[in-house]
Design an enzyme around this catalytic site. Structure first.
Site, PDB file in Angstrom:
ATOM      1  N   TYR A 298       0.833  -1.206   0.000  1.00 17.99           N
ATOM      2  CA  TYR A 298       0.000   0.000   0.000  1.00 17.99           C
ATOM      3  C   TYR A 298       0.869   1.258   0.000  1.00 17.99           C
ATOM      4  O   TYR A 298       0.555   2.262   0.628  1.00 17.99           O
ATOM      5  CB  TYR A 298      -0.970   0.009   1.190  1.00 17.99           C
ATOM      6  CG  TYR A 298      -2.157  -0.901   0.968  1.00 17.99           C
ATOM      7  CD1 TYR A 298      -3.396  -0.387   0.605  1.00 17.99           C
ATOM      8  CD2 TYR A 298      -2.038  -2.274   1.100  1.00 17.99           C
ATOM      9  CE1 TYR A 298      -4.480  -1.217   0.383  1.00 17.99           C
ATOM     10  CE2 TYR A 298      -3.108  -3.116   0.875  1.00 17.99           C
ATOM     11  CZ  TYR A 298      -4.324  -2.584   0.516  1.00 17.99           C
ATOM     12  OH  TYR A 298      -5.389  -3.409   0.282  1.00 17.99           O
TER      13      TYR A 298
ATOM     14  N   ASN B 250      -4.161  -3.918  -7.461  1.00 16.20           N
ATOM     15  CA  ASN B 250      -4.310  -2.559  -7.989  1.00 16.20           C
ATOM     16  C   ASN B 250      -3.391  -1.558  -7.297  1.00 16.20           C
ATOM     17  O   ASN B 250      -2.966  -0.563  -7.905  1.00 16.20           O
ATOM     18  CB  ASN B 250      -5.764  -2.097  -7.876  1.00 16.20           C
ATOM     19  CG  ASN B 250      -6.306  -2.195  -6.471  1.00 16.20           C
ATOM     20  OD1 ASN B 250      -6.357  -3.293  -5.904  1.00 16.20           O
ATOM     21  ND2 ASN B 250      -6.725  -1.075  -5.901  1.00 16.20           N
TER      22      ASN B 250
ATOM     23  N   HIS C 280      -6.067 -11.201  -8.162  1.00 13.89           N
ATOM     24  CA  HIS C 280      -6.424 -10.164  -7.188  1.00 13.89           C
ATOM     25  C   HIS C 280      -7.928  -9.881  -7.130  1.00 13.89           C
ATOM     26  O   HIS C 280      -8.535  -9.973  -6.064  1.00 13.89           O
ATOM     27  CB  HIS C 280      -5.669  -8.872  -7.467  1.00 13.89           C
ATOM     28  CG  HIS C 280      -5.827  -7.861  -6.363  1.00 13.89           C
ATOM     29  ND1 HIS C 280      -5.408  -8.109  -5.073  1.00 13.89           N
ATOM     30  CD2 HIS C 280      -6.394  -6.623  -6.347  1.00 13.89           C
ATOM     31  CE1 HIS C 280      -5.703  -7.057  -4.309  1.00 13.89           C
ATOM     32  NE2 HIS C 280      -6.297  -6.143  -5.054  1.00 13.89           N
TER      33      HIS C 280
ATOM     34  N   HIS D 166     -16.279  -3.501  -4.557  1.00 19.75           N
ATOM     35  CA  HIS D 166     -15.669  -3.998  -5.806  1.00 19.75           C
ATOM     36  C   HIS D 166     -16.572  -4.977  -6.546  1.00 19.75           C
ATOM     37  O   HIS D 166     -16.087  -5.882  -7.237  1.00 19.75           O
ATOM     38  CB  HIS D 166     -14.310  -4.637  -5.513  1.00 19.75           C
ATOM     39  CG  HIS D 166     -13.353  -3.727  -4.816  1.00 19.75           C
ATOM     40  ND1 HIS D 166     -12.910  -2.546  -5.377  1.00 19.75           N
ATOM     41  CD2 HIS D 166     -12.760  -3.814  -3.583  1.00 19.75           C
ATOM     42  CE1 HIS D 166     -12.081  -1.945  -4.540  1.00 19.75           C
ATOM     43  NE2 HIS D 166     -11.984  -2.681  -3.450  1.00 19.75           N
TER      44      HIS D 166
ATOM     45  N   VAL E  40     -11.231  -7.413  -2.088  1.00 21.39           N
ATOM     46  CA  VAL E  40     -12.321  -7.104  -1.161  1.00 21.39           C
ATOM     47  C   VAL E  40     -11.804  -7.323   0.260  1.00 21.39           C
ATOM     48  O   VAL E  40     -11.336  -8.417   0.589  1.00 21.39           O
ATOM     49  CB  VAL E  40     -13.553  -7.987  -1.428  1.00 21.39           C
ATOM     50  CG1 VAL E  40     -14.633  -7.723  -0.395  1.00 21.39           C
ATOM     51  CG2 VAL E  40     -14.083  -7.734  -2.829  1.00 21.39           C
TER      52      VAL E  40
END
Length: 469
Positions: A210, A240, A323, A333, A361
């Site tokens: 992250y 992502n 993912h 999502h 998620v």
């Protein structure tokens, strides 16, 4: 429904168990494994009715002590952010970073403490991202290595000694599974749980640090996971949050590709964003949700070729990680994996994939065997496990009524453990990190499709789909 029940069984061990070892040995293996510790006694709420308690308050000093990056390295030449990953049969890739660019990319290693009888040389890279410049990122492949063996190693010819254990060559095989990890106190709790689990390897379906454009957070993440990632191979795929693409300025996945090199070349892939590997009797495929995957893409062509090479007699278990989930009953999502599923699910179904594990998620969910939106005894068990401890919080809202394929869902941080006992039976558990690690919040036995009639019935369809242009 009877066939489906034979494929996924809740809690109780499967009897009879067709395997080389007697059932008594199976029970002994599970008893001594901390990954399969007994359920805690007493009532506790599980699933959608569980209400997560508020996080504990930390003093700043105690919170900082949770994160190892607050401890400075003794020297710019010392190895930092050490992690390992498989690099083809009987080989391991050692990755680390130094602030001193003159440190050689070399690993000394052996099977006795402080005694290094072998040396391997590798290469290095570095990258710039806006105003950030990385350290020297070393990648060294060592081997051939013995299975199920502890090795001691030193990076760059100096610094502390590390050690790792190679995976076994045959069952049982224990895999820790965690997604969307991040760098929070919940992350630390999850990692502490995993540390207590005697696993052979860790699988991570995307969203690692992250960092989100702040490159120093890649460094802090590498330091945070080093105690575990330097001892067991971490096999990851991108999420992502690894994109970090800035139009006209920075290409996507620059940091991820430089720091977390996976065995894509060894598996015939042309991209670090998707690859496969084999361990013990499992063929594991890591797909890329954020690179081209349509029928004209390189990833699609590679996947077909990879599936066509799978020998279910040698690797009876076939597992896929990606993912963005394909089966998700959370509001978060919703539908983001649909286009990839439309293209690739027929391939995985034709190849009789046993499990598909996803992240993204921020909650946990397990589905029955499913294909094309319907319960199917020859479909894959889908698991969403994007609940490692990320800073964005949990996804609490679920769709109602619950889809027929959804068995267990809960918005809580945690990790999963997959113990593949033999060619036909595996034990899956999910551990909420509010509880002690031995507590199994979700617990199920899974039968491999390699031992079912699905493969024989679908062999013609498999050849037709996989061999088509």
């Amino acid at each position: 429904m009877g066939t489906r029940a034979a494929s996924v069984r809740k809690k109780s061990p499967p009897f009879p168990v067709p395997m080389a070892a007697p059932p008594l040995l199976l029970l002994l293996l599970l008893a001594v494994s901390s990954c399969a510790a007994a359920d805690a006694t007493g009532a506790h709420v599980v699933g959608e009715d569980y209400v997560r308690p508020p996080p504990a308050r930390f003093h700043r000093k105690s919170l900082l002590s949770l994160f190892p990056w607050s401890q400075k390295k003794a020297s710019a030449s010392d190895p930092q952010q050490v992690h390992i990953s498989l690099a083809g049969e009987k080989h391991m890739r050692i990755t680390w970073i130094t602030d001193n660019n003159s440190v050689p990319s070399v690993v000394d290693y052996g099977t006795k403490k402080g005694t290094y009888t072998m040396t391997s040389q590798g290469d290095s890279t570095s990258y710039n991202y806006l105003l950030y410049s990385s350290g020297k990122i070393h990648h060294v492949v060592i081997g051939p290595l013995e299975d199920n063996t502890i090795y001691y190693y030193r990076c760059g010819g100096q610094g502390q000694e590390f050690q790792f254990k190679t995976p076994p060559s045959q069952f049982p095989l224990s895999l820790a599974v965690v997604g969307d990890l991040g760098q929070t106190s919940w992350t630390t709790s999850t990692l502490n749980h995993i540390k207590q689990c005697e696993h052979d390897m860790l699988l991570l379906p995307g969203d690692l640090s992250y960092a989100d454009f702040m490159q120093h957070l890649w460094d802090s993440f590498g330091t945070l996971v080093e105690p575990l990632a330097s001892m067991r191979p971490w096999m990851v795929t991108e999420g992502n949050h690894e994109k970090e693409h800035i139009p006209f300025l920075e290409t996507g996945f620059r940091s991820y590709n430089a720091r977390w090199k996976m065995p894509y070349e060894e598996s015939g892939s042309t991209s670090n964003l998707y690859y496969s590997f084999e361990v013990a009797g499992a063929h594991i495929i890591m797909l890329g949700s954020y690179t081209d995957y349509d029928e004209t893409s390189d990833q699609y062509a590679w996947l077909k070729a990879d599936l066509a090479k799978v020998d279910r007699k040698r690797t009876p278990w076939l597992i896929v990680l990606l993912h963005a989930p394909w089966y998700n009953s959370n509001w978060a999502h919703q539908g983001e994996g649909d286009s990839m599923m439309a293209v690739m699910e027929p391939l995985l179904y034709a190849a009789h994939v046993d499990m598909v594990v996803a992240g993204h998620v921020h909650a946990y969910e397990r589905a029955e065997r499913v294909y094309n939106g319907r319960l199917d005894p020859c479909g894959a068990v889908h698991i969403t496990i994007g609940d490692g401890g990320n800073r964005e919080g949990l996804a609490h809202r679920y769709l109602n009524p619950k889809p027929a394929w959804s068995v267990f869902r809960e918005a809580s941080f945690g990790h999963g453990e997959l113990k593949i006992v033999n060619s036909t039976h595996a034990h899956w558990t999910w551990h909420r990190n509010d509880d002690e690690e031995p507590v199994r919040t979700d617990d199920v036995w899974i039968n491999s499709l390699s031992g079912s009639g699905c493969i024989q019935e679908g062999s013609h369809e498999l050849r037709k789909i996989l061999m088509s242009p």
